[in-house]
Design a protein around this motif. Structure first.
Motif, PDB file in Angstrom:
ATOM      1  N   UNK A  99       1.070  -1.217  -0.062  1.00 42.91           N
ATOM      2  CA  UNK A  99      -0.032  -0.127   0.158  1.00 42.91           C
ATOM      3  C   UNK A  99       0.769   1.208   0.206  1.00 42.91           C
ATOM      4  N   UNK A 118       2.205   1.381  -3.624  1.00 38.42           N
ATOM      5  CA  UNK A 118       1.499   1.550  -4.748  1.00 38.42           C
ATOM      6  C   UNK A 118       0.341   2.688  -4.750  1.00 38.42           C
ATOM      7  N   UNK A 119      -0.008   2.905  -3.557  1.00 40.69           N
ATOM      8  CA  UNK A 119      -1.173   3.770  -3.274  1.00 40.69           C
ATOM      9  C   UNK A 119      -0.852   5.442  -3.481  1.00 40.69           C
ATOM     10  N   UNK A 120      -0.013   5.758  -3.059  1.00 38.74           N
ATOM     11  CA  UNK A 120       0.325   7.174  -3.074  1.00 38.74           C
ATOM     12  C   UNK A 120       0.499   7.585  -4.741  1.00 38.74           C
ATOM     13  N   UNK A 165      -1.360   6.400  -7.043  1.00 34.40           N
ATOM     14  CA  UNK A 165      -2.934   6.408  -7.254  1.00 34.40           C
ATOM     15  C   UNK A 165      -3.683   7.614  -6.769  1.00 34.40           C
ATOM     16  N   UNK A 166      -3.204   8.077  -5.318  1.00 39.22           N
ATOM     17  CA  UNK A 166      -3.748   9.314  -4.802  1.00 39.22           C
ATOM     18  C   UNK A 166      -3.274  10.309  -5.521  1.00 39.22           C
ATOM     19  N   UNK A 176      -2.877  10.751  -8.433  1.00 41.55           N
ATOM     20  CA  UNK A 176      -3.634  10.874  -9.808  1.00 41.55           C
ATOM     21  C   UNK A 176      -5.205  11.370  -9.492  1.00 41.55           C
ATOM     22  N   UNK A 197       7.828   5.626  -3.926  1.00 43.12           N
ATOM     23  CA  UNK A 197       8.137   5.102  -5.146  1.00 43.12           C
ATOM     24  C   UNK A 197       8.039   6.023  -6.159  1.00 43.12           C
ATOM     25  N   UNK A 228      -9.548  13.399  -1.059  1.00 41.39           N
ATOM     26  CA  UNK A 228      -9.647  13.417  -2.555  1.00 41.39           C
ATOM     27  C   UNK A 228     -10.817  14.608  -2.898  1.00 41.39           C
ATOM     28  N   UNK A 241     -10.668   6.276  -4.746  1.00 38.97           N
ATOM     29  CA  UNK A 241      -9.220   5.965  -4.181  1.00 38.97           C
ATOM     30  C   UNK A 241      -9.406   5.156  -2.531  1.00 38.97           C
ATOM     31  N   UNK A 255      -9.899   1.529  -3.164  1.00 35.56           N
ATOM     32  CA  UNK A 255      -8.782   0.771  -3.145  1.00 35.56           C
ATOM     33  C   UNK A 255      -8.062   0.567  -2.057  1.00 35.56           C
ATOM     34  N   UNK A 256      -7.944   1.526  -1.298  1.00 37.73           N
ATOM     35  CA  UNK A 256      -7.334   1.607   0.397  1.00 37.73           C
ATOM     36  C   UNK A 256      -8.101   0.377   1.073  1.00 37.73           C
ATOM     37  N   UNK A 298      -7.071  -3.079  -0.159  1.00 37.55           N
ATOM     38  CA  UNK A 298      -5.854  -3.699   0.495  1.00 37.55           C
ATOM     39  C   UNK A 298      -5.952  -4.208   1.770  1.00 37.55           C
ATOM     40  N   UNK A 319      -2.982  -8.529  -3.842  1.00 42.24           N
ATOM     41  CA  UNK A 319      -2.761  -7.031  -4.291  1.00 42.24           C
ATOM     42  C   UNK A 319      -2.594  -6.970  -6.031  1.00 42.24           C
ATOM     43  N   UNK A 351      -3.464  -3.842  -8.406  1.00 46.47           N
ATOM     44  CA  UNK A 351      -2.602  -3.476  -9.216  1.00 46.47           C
ATOM     45  C   UNK A 351      -3.211  -2.802 -10.680  1.00 46.47           C
ATOM     46  N   UNK A 409      -5.733  -1.326 -10.915  1.00 51.78           N
ATOM     47  CA  UNK A 409      -6.342   0.178 -10.938  1.00 51.78           C
ATOM     48  C   UNK A 409      -5.258   1.148 -11.092  1.00 51.78           C
ATOM     49  N   UNK A 410      -3.877   0.653 -10.690  1.00 53.57           N
ATOM     50  CA  UNK A 410      -2.996   1.652 -10.547  1.00 53.57           C
ATOM     51  C   UNK A 410      -2.182   1.730 -11.929  1.00 53.57           C
TER      52      UNK A 410
END
Lengths: 280, 529
Positions: free
Chosen positions: A208, A211-213, A215-216, A218, A234, B58, B321, B324-325, B328, B442, B447, B449-450
């Motif tokens: 998380x 990979x999540x930052x 995405x956030x 975006x 990352x 967001x 978002x 997605x969190x 996980x 994951x 992934x 989605x990323x």
């Protein structure tokens, strides 16, 4: 361990006591890591996933060569596999410490080696060595794949792009930086896993965090997006792969890797402190 | 763990109890196992809180402002009218009109229909200084009847279009096609609109004597006096690329014939073409009349509003978002729900208590699906109003969404979490180790989605395929932006439109989970525990 010979002199006692402990710890951790059946698979997997992802991305890339087409960065494209390969290195780093907690082995380790920070440092040294090897092979494979496949994707010399080559200073920096990136990710993850101690939760948190930052980033707009990309491990660390100037780049290559190094240092320091003050 | 009876007490060849009894017992056992692990319960609450929290972050990061000069911006959004059905619409056109009292008819022949397309820089206000000749496909000119020229009011119109032939349209979303093709000097087009009480009927003709009815509609509550007249409008076109270009259409009408009672003479008006209106228009509208011939130039659209033209968003976009969190966290819990049993050897006890291994897996799947669904629904029900509030406070325009859409997004969030949880559980049963299962979960479920928007870029064809064929397809259930066939707009991923229908997208995710569950069941039966 040849240092044991000769009469101990007062001012070297501390160093001599420490050195056997230190090398014994590294050797002990090496044996544990080496005999973990998953280690070989994970290292091979890192190389395979990294190079494979690059190959898939290169095969899927079809760059239009119009005059207004955005300039591509062939080196960065060739190193895209690192984005996914780092997940496998992260798992290796998690297993290095969490498997011991899962099996209760950690108590034996800490009984044999009461200097807990030395245990952590020994794990870090071994992990660094293994990641260095896997990283070198993976990055070399990526660059080779890029050199062979990218001309077919509209990024060849005929389209005005240089072939991916280590003779190019920026590419050399990107390649070396990518290996360093993997090592720093491994160390960052080692620290987090030592703090969390549970395999599943560690893997979840680590992936998380990686990979999540992005995405956030975006999902939000500037300036929050810029700051996120500047501080997230990352996006900041992978800035080292950029070889062409682009307005989308939010942080300089080495500065970005420096941010990641700070993450790794902070994570290992926290882990060291927690390891000392907590019961195993 | 409570089980109703131990298999050891029964003869070895008759260990199968009645299936429903075993299933209930297994279900209860799994539920007890789940709820007694405090970490998992904390994790679930955390998943919900993270989802709500990130939705707020967001949404709070989105700002919309109106700029009246360089750097001179205030929070807010341009005016977007709502149509009679409550949907967001565009309502901008040049209108040449007079009142009609009671029943009546307006007839006109279309002499010519031409247009220009803006070719200047996209970041400037469109002006007629930079244009090329060209007609937008949905440029509309013809006869329009409306009770009020207020934007978003009800209407009915018969019109010639750029490339969609003759159309009878009413209330922004409805349309009935007439003659196809464009009018030429050898193939002219006559249009006629008739009001009889509350019923409006549109006709077309190619000779002015024989008329064919194209469509009819009843505008309920139509007042005695309405506006009837000629109009011209021309929407943003995407002929030249992904960035739309404003257009303008000019039509000449001949043989204007009006029958019916009127109170005053003809007036020309520009509707919805002021700077405060959201719809991009090109140039100012104009009207010239000489005798029975009228030339009208107009720009804009009379149609449903779509995505980025209104600069707005939906609260469910901010939700993504957070979801997605939550995914996980749910993946970590769901894999642990079974890998934990393998780690501690508890799986042997479980399988001894319930020898039907498929039942054990089904019970676990049901428990984890139920808790994940609940977390998804509750979190979304809290997150959407919060996101809505933050977006509105920051001056963002939010598309009006129907209750059906809101229910679909909320239930969809629960289903996405539940299906992912069951898939992760199956991966846990297949791999039996926490590290591998969480990583696989994951990579498979998060992934894509990323990779989609992040690495490949939202415009890439590969990203579109990820949202069609990978588990990320299920995110189409959160799509709440309106679509319409009456607007020529690139309904692409880059513009916020998913390439697959909501329920079809969920079905793709369900297919992945079903495949994982089938493999898990097979392996669970085949392998020693």
């Amino acid at each position: 361990m040849s240092t044991q010979t000769g009469p101990p002199r007062p001012h070297t006692v501390l160093r001599d006591e420490l050195r056997p402990a230190w090398s014994a710890a590294v050797r002990a951790e090496w044996t544990k890591l080496r005999t973990l059946p998953s280690t070989t698979w994970l290292l091979a997997g890192t190389v395979a996933v990294t190079v494979g992802t690059t190959a898939i991305i290169a095969a899927a890339t079809h760059t239009s060569t119009g005059p207004d087409a955005a300039r591509q960065d062939p080196t960065k494209l060739a190193l895209t596999g690192i984005d996914l390969g780092q997940a496998i290195i992260a798992v290796l780093a998690v297993l290095t410490v969490c498997e011991e907690y899962g099996a209760g082995m950690i108590r034996i380790t800490l009984t044999a080696m009461p200097r807990r920070t030395v245990v952590l440092a020994a794990k870090a040294v071994n992990l660094t060595g293994l990641t260095l090897i896997a990283g070198l092979v993976a990055v070399a494979g990526c660059l080779m794949t890029g050199r062979l496949m990218l001309p077919g994707a509209g990024l060849g010399t005929a389209d005005g792009y240089p072939l991916v080559s280590l003779a190019h200073t920026a590419t050399l920096r990107a390649a070396a930086g990518s290996v360093l990136y993997l090592i720093l990710i491994a160390l960052l993850v080692l620290g987090i896993a030592t703090a969390i101690r549970d395999t599943a939760v560690s893997v979840g948190v680590v992936l998380a965090l990686l990979y999540l930052p992005p995405l956030l980033a975006q999902a939000v707009s500037d300036p929050l997006r810029r700051h996120l990309e500047q501080i997230a491990p990352m996006t900041a660390g992978l800035a080292v792969q950029v070889t062409t100037s682009s307005p989308a780049q939010v942080i300089a290559p080495w500065a970005g890797l420096g941010i990641l190094a700070m993450w790794a240092a902070g994570s290992l320091t926290t882990a060291g402190v927690l390891l000392r003050i907590r019961d195993a | 763990m409570r089980v109703t009876s131990s298999p050891a007490r029964q003869p070895a060849n008759r260990t199968r109890r009645p299936a429903h009894g075993a299933a209930t017992a297994a279900l209860r056992a799994e539920w007890v196992k789940f709820r007694t692990v405090r970490g998992w319960l904390i994790g679930l609450v955390l998943a919900g809180l993270l989802c709500v929290g990130f939705t707020f972050v967001v949404a709070n990061g989105h700002h919309q402002g109106i700029c009246t000069g360089a750097g001179n911006c205030t929070a807010g959004h341009p005016f977007v009218p709502n149509g009679p059905g409550g949907e967001a619409v565009a309502d901008s056109y040049q209108y040449y009109t007079q009142p009609l009292i009671g029943d009546g008819t307006l007839t006109a022949r279309i002499g010519s229909l031409t247009g220009v397309i803006y070719t200047g820089p996209a970041n400037q206000a469109p002006s007629t200084a930079h244009t090329r000749a060209g007609l937008a496909g949905w440029a509309k000119v013809g006869i329009l009847l409306t009770p009020s020229t207020r934007q978003g009011s009800a209407y009915a119109a018969i019109c010639a279009t750029g490339s969609h032939g003759i159309q009878f349209q009413h209330n922004y979303t409805r349309d009935q096609p007439g003659r196809s093709g464009t009018q030429t000097s050898s193939s002219p087009r006559w249009l006629r609109l008739t009001r009889t009480a509350e019923t409006i009927t549109g006709y077309d003709s190619d000779n002015g004597t024989t008329w064919r009815q194209i469509g009819t509609t009843r505008l309920a509550g139509l007042p005695a006096t309405v506006d009837i007249g000629l109009f011209a409008t021309s929407p943003v076109t995407y002929q030249d690329g992904a960035t739309g270009a404003a257009t303008q259409a000019t039509a000449t009408f001949n043989d204007l014939t009006f029958t019916g009672r009127t109170a005053s003479g003809w007036t020309a008006r520009s509707i919805g073409m002021s700077p405060r209106d959201y719809y991009p228009t090109l140039g100012a509208g104009s009207t010239h009349r000489s005798g029975a011939n009228v030339t009208i130039t107009g720009s804009g659209d009379i149609a449903p509003a779509v995505a980025t033209l209104a600069g707005g968003s939906t609260a469910s976009e901010s939700l993504l978002f957070g979801i997605v969190v939550a995914l996980v966290v749910v993946i970590v819990i769901a894999t642990g729900f079974i890998t934990g049993e393998y780690r501690r050897g508890l799986i042997r006890t479980t399988l001894a208590a319930t020898p039907q291994r498929g039942v054990v897996l089904a019970a676990k799947a049901l428990v984890i699906a139920a808790v994940a669904f609940t977390v998804g629904v509750v979190a979304t029900a809290l997150a959407i109003p919060l996101g809505h509030h933050a977006l509105t406070t920051n001056g963002n325009y939010i598309f009006p969404t129907s209750t059906t859409t809101q229910v679909r997004v909320t239930v969809g969030a629960g289903l996405v979490l539940a299906l992912t949880a069951v898939g992760a559980l199956a991966l846990g049963a297949i791999l039996r180790r926490a590290a591998g299962a969480v990583t696989a979960g994951i990579i498979v479920y998060v992934l894509p989605n990323l990779l989609g928007p992040g690495v490949l870029g939202p415009g890439a064809p590969a990203a579109t395929w990820l949202y069609r064929a990978s588990p990320a397809a299920a995110f189409s259930v959160f799509g709440a932006l309106p679509r319409s066939a009456l607007v020529s707009y690139p309904f692409t991923l880059a513009n916020g439109y998913y390439p697959i229908g909501s329920w079809a997208g969920l079905a793709v995710l369900a297919a992945y989970t079903a495949a994982a569950l089938a493999l898990a069941t097979y392996l669970l039966h085949r392998r020693d525990a």
